[in-house]
Design a protein around this motif. Structure first.
Motif, PDB file in Angstrom:
ATOM      1  N   ALA A   1      -8.291  -2.968 -10.777  1.00 25.58           N
ATOM      2  CA  ALA A   1      -7.824  -2.346  -9.534  1.00 25.58           C
ATOM      3  C   ALA A   1      -6.758  -3.220  -8.895  1.00 25.58           C
ATOM      4  O   ALA A   1      -6.723  -4.443  -9.102  1.00 25.58           O
ATOM      5  CB  ALA A   1      -8.992  -2.143  -8.563  1.00 25.58           C
ATOM      6  N   TYR A   2      -5.906  -2.604  -8.103  1.00 27.01           N
ATOM      7  CA  TYR A   2      -4.895  -3.366  -7.363  1.00 27.01           C
ATOM      8  C   TYR A   2      -4.636  -2.672  -6.035  1.00 27.01           C
ATOM      9  O   TYR A   2      -4.927  -1.482  -5.850  1.00 27.01           O
ATOM     10  CB  TYR A   2      -3.593  -3.475  -8.162  1.00 27.01           C
ATOM     11  CG  TYR A   2      -2.820  -2.189  -8.225  1.00 27.01           C
ATOM     12  CD1 TYR A   2      -1.800  -1.918  -7.313  1.00 27.01           C
ATOM     13  CD2 TYR A   2      -3.125  -1.221  -9.172  1.00 27.01           C
ATOM     14  CE1 TYR A   2      -1.107  -0.724  -7.351  1.00 27.01           C
ATOM     15  CE2 TYR A   2      -2.449  -0.021  -9.219  1.00 27.01           C
ATOM     16  CZ  TYR A   2      -1.442   0.226  -8.305  1.00 27.01           C
ATOM     17  OH  TYR A   2      -0.771   1.418  -8.332  1.00 27.01           O
ATOM     18  N   LEU A   3      -4.080  -3.419  -5.098  1.00 24.92           N
ATOM     19  CA  LEU A   3      -3.599  -2.848  -3.844  1.00 24.92           C
ATOM     20  C   LEU A   3      -2.493  -3.727  -3.297  1.00 24.92           C
ATOM     21  O   LEU A   3      -2.406  -4.916  -3.612  1.00 24.92           O
ATOM     22  CB  LEU A   3      -4.729  -2.671  -2.824  1.00 24.92           C
ATOM     23  CG  LEU A   3      -5.474  -3.908  -2.292  1.00 24.92           C
ATOM     24  CD1 LEU A   3      -4.703  -4.631  -1.178  1.00 24.92           C
ATOM     25  CD2 LEU A   3      -6.842  -3.507  -1.760  1.00 24.92           C
ATOM     26  N   ALA A   4      -1.645  -3.114  -2.489  1.00 20.98           N
ATOM     27  CA  ALA A   4      -0.614  -3.848  -1.748  1.00 20.98           C
ATOM     28  C   ALA A   4      -0.955  -3.751  -0.271  1.00 20.98           C
ATOM     29  O   ALA A   4      -1.319  -2.684   0.218  1.00 20.98           O
ATOM     30  CB  ALA A   4       0.766  -3.262  -2.018  1.00 20.98           C
ATOM     31  N   ARG A   5      -0.834  -4.881   0.435  1.00 25.37           N
ATOM     32  CA  ARG A   5      -1.164  -4.892   1.850  1.00 25.37           C
ATOM     33  C   ARG A   5      -0.085  -5.618   2.638  1.00 25.37           C
ATOM     34  O   ARG A   5       0.654  -6.450   2.093  1.00 25.37           O
ATOM     35  CB  ARG A   5      -2.512  -5.577   2.094  1.00 25.37           C
ATOM     36  CG  ARG A   5      -2.454  -7.083   1.881  1.00 25.37           C
ATOM     37  CD  ARG A   5      -3.726  -7.798   2.270  1.00 25.37           C
ATOM     38  NE  ARG A   5      -3.601  -9.225   1.980  1.00 25.37           N
ATOM     39  CZ  ARG A   5      -4.608 -10.078   1.946  1.00 25.37           C
ATOM     40  NH1 ARG A   5      -5.837  -9.653   2.169  1.00 25.37           N
ATOM     41  NH2 ARG A   5      -4.403 -11.360   1.689  1.00 25.37           N
ATOM     42  N   HIS A   6      -0.023  -5.275   3.921  1.00 26.21           N
ATOM     43  CA  HIS A   6       0.804  -6.020   4.857  1.00 26.21           C
ATOM     44  C   HIS A   6      -0.015  -7.226   5.292  1.00 26.21           C
ATOM     45  O   HIS A   6      -1.066  -7.085   5.902  1.00 26.21           O
ATOM     46  CB  HIS A   6       1.149  -5.130   6.052  1.00 26.21           C
ATOM     47  CG  HIS A   6       1.973  -5.803   7.091  1.00 26.21           C
ATOM     48  ND1 HIS A   6       1.484  -6.108   8.346  1.00 26.21           N
ATOM     49  CD2 HIS A   6       3.248  -6.250   7.068  1.00 26.21           C
ATOM     50  CE1 HIS A   6       2.421  -6.698   9.049  1.00 26.21           C
ATOM     51  NE2 HIS A   6       3.509  -6.798   8.311  1.00 26.21           N
ATOM     52  N   ARG A   7       0.462  -8.427   4.952  1.00 21.26           N
ATOM     53  CA  ARG A   7      -0.351  -9.629   5.091  1.00 21.26           C
ATOM     54  C   ARG A   7      -0.815  -9.902   6.523  1.00 21.26           C
ATOM     55  O   ARG A   7      -2.013 -10.125   6.749  1.00 21.26           O
ATOM     56  CB  ARG A   7       0.423 -10.844   4.545  1.00 21.26           C
ATOM     57  CG  ARG A   7      -0.393 -12.143   4.453  1.00 21.26           C
ATOM     58  CD  ARG A   7       0.494 -13.285   3.984  1.00 21.26           C
ATOM     59  NE  ARG A   7       1.142 -12.962   2.734  1.00 21.26           N
ATOM     60  CZ  ARG A   7       2.457 -12.979   2.544  1.00 21.26           C
ATOM     61  NH1 ARG A   7       3.276 -13.287   3.536  1.00 21.26           N
ATOM     62  NH2 ARG A   7       2.969 -12.667   1.367  1.00 21.26           N
ATOM     63  N   PRO A   8       0.052  -9.879   7.542  1.00 13.21           N
ATOM     64  CA  PRO A   8      -0.414 -10.242   8.892  1.00 13.21           C
ATOM     65  C   PRO A   8      -1.434  -9.266   9.474  1.00 13.21           C
ATOM     66  O   PRO A   8      -2.366  -9.679  10.163  1.00 13.21           O
ATOM     67  CB  PRO A   8       0.872 -10.253   9.715  1.00 13.21           C
ATOM     68  CG  PRO A   8       1.971 -10.421   8.728  1.00 13.21           C
ATOM     69  CD  PRO A   8       1.501  -9.712   7.502  1.00 13.21           C
ATOM     70  N   SER A   9      -1.264  -7.961   9.194  1.00  7.01           N
ATOM     71  CA  SER A   9      -2.162  -6.968   9.793  1.00  7.01           C
ATOM     72  C   SER A   9      -3.342  -6.623   8.906  1.00  7.01           C
ATOM     73  O   SER A   9      -4.370  -6.154   9.396  1.00  7.01           O
ATOM     74  CB  SER A   9      -1.381  -5.685  10.106  1.00  7.01           C
ATOM     75  OG  SER A   9      -0.959  -5.058   8.902  1.00  7.01           O
ATOM     76  N   GLY A  10      -3.206  -6.815   7.597  1.00  7.55           N
ATOM     77  CA  GLY A  10      -4.253  -6.409   6.664  1.00  7.55           C
ATOM     78  C   GLY A  10      -4.199  -4.936   6.320  1.00  7.55           C
ATOM     79  O   GLY A  10      -5.087  -4.420   5.623  1.00  7.55           O
TER      80      GLY A  10
END
Length: 392
Positions: free
Chosen positions: A370-379
């Motif tokens: 599995a994978y995901l991309a996230r916006h680091r500061p907000s999660g």
């Protein structure tokens, strides 16, 4: 004037609500898609909710995890905040046919200049809609994923894209995996990190690949017998909780993780991780009405019981709900996009001496993960999916 950031524009509860929509949707499906975006759906549910009443409204709000006040505010706040994130792009728009009389208050609540017109002629409407999809995904998706041969009186759409370059680029190994379930398959990438990027628990190992511009891509490999839905849920847990599992540097060999020792020219001063990952390019087309229960669209898509009395003078229901997605994981970076559309119809030098011992964790993604991309500061989770086959 300083722009609002995502973590300021959305409360922690709203970010959790968006991420939980992603979890509920992907884990409820019989198969986890190769690439999908719950975030592409979330603001559209809010827009729909502002035009719904009674049971249809309740179902949409419950699915989105927000109240009616938030439904009115979230889309505009989200769009405004994304402008402060260089790696992200997000647009929301609506197009109305000539037979629909939209509620002026509903139109006024739409974010920005979001209303366009449909002629009802696919030959005229399709190029306009396809151009909008392409412009708002930087060319990653060049079409609007709806069937214009079917009657569409109102179309709501979102377009999301994310692009980042890795802080630590991968090296291309110019060959397939040499061992494991994907032996002799795939295009192998390898990178070595001298920081804590790998965490493990008894059921999974999660690698965080940091990109520039506040974007992370997280990869999770679970037990071989674990269903994809379970691995995806574990990955979302790990993405949300920095205390999840324990650092691989403190662990023993586990799922997907081995250790090697070697002699270096200088003492080891930080954790070391070698990641072995396949490059991948994935595309999906999803019919979201197949997931109506998880997405809060059961009543909204019912041509007898949908209630959108605050949206238009005519009775409307969601006749199409589709999403087209793409994701590319390469040696240099990651890029992905999703276009989501809801169509509504009328009812009816000399080598150094090697004298210092080093211990390096090796995580190998040589089977489905599995994978995901996230916006680091907000999660905030942007894109997620399941890699069932290695890229060629």
């Amino acid at each position: 004037m300083e722009q609002t950031t995502l973590q300021d524009a959305l409360s922690a509860d709203e970010i959790t609500a968006a991420n939980e929509l992603t979890r509920r949707w992907l884990t409820a499906r019989a198969e986890v898609p190769a690439v999908a975006s719950g975030l592409g759906i979330w603001p559209l549910l809010a827009v729909l909710a502002t035009g719904a009443v009674e049971a249809t409204l309740e179902e949409l709000l419950e699915a989105a995890g927000i109240d009616i006040g938030q439904a009115a505010d979230v889309p505009a706040a989200l769009l405004d905040a994304v402008r402060s994130a260089p790696a992200l792009s997000l647009a929301v728009a609506a197009w109305a046919g000539p037979r629909v009389t939209l509620d002026p208050e509903w139109v006024a609540g739409l974010p920005g200049d979001a209303i366009g017109a449909l002629t009802g002629d696919p030959a005229v409407d399709k190029p306009v809609l396809d151009d909008w999809a392409s412009r708002n995904t930087g060319g990653l998706i060049d079409r609007m994923p709806v069937d214009l041969d079917e009657s569409i009186e109102l179309l709501l759409a979102s377009a999301l894209s994310v692009r980042t370059k890795w802080r630590t680029p991968f090296e291309e190994q110019y060959g397939p995996f040499r061992n494991g379930p994907w032996k002799d398959r795939g295009k192998v990438l390898s990178a070595t990190y001298r920081e804590e990027v790998l965490r493990v628990d008894p059921d999974a190992a999660v690698l965080t690949v940091a990109g520039h511009d506040d974007i992370d891509v997280l990869l999770a490999i679970g037990r071989a017998e674990a269903p994809p839905q379970e691995v995806m849920s574990t990955l979302i847990d790990a993405a949300a909780d920095p205390r999840w599992g324990r650092p691989a540097s403190e662990a023993t060999p586990s799922i997907g993780v081995t250790f090697r020792e070697y002699q270096g020219s200088a003492p080891q001063t930080a954790p070391e991780t070698n990641a072995v990952v396949p490059a991948f390019t994935l595309d999906t087309d999803l019919d979201l009405l197949q997931d109506a229960a998880a997405l809060g669209l059961e009543l909204a898509s019912d041509d007898e019981f949908a209630q959108f009395d605050r949206l238009a003078a005519q009775r409307l229901y969601i006749s199409q709900a589709k999403q087209a997605c793409t994701a590319v994981f390469s040696a240099s970076g990651f890029e992905a996009a999703a276009v989501t559309a809801f169509g509504m119809a009328f009812m009816g030098s000399a080598p150094p001496q090697l004298i210092h011992k080093h211990r390096c964790a090796v995580v190998t993604f040589d089977r489905p993960f599995a994978y995901l991309a996230r916006h680091r500061p907000s999660g905030l989770i942007l894109i997620a999916g399941w890699v069932a086959e290695p890229g060629e």
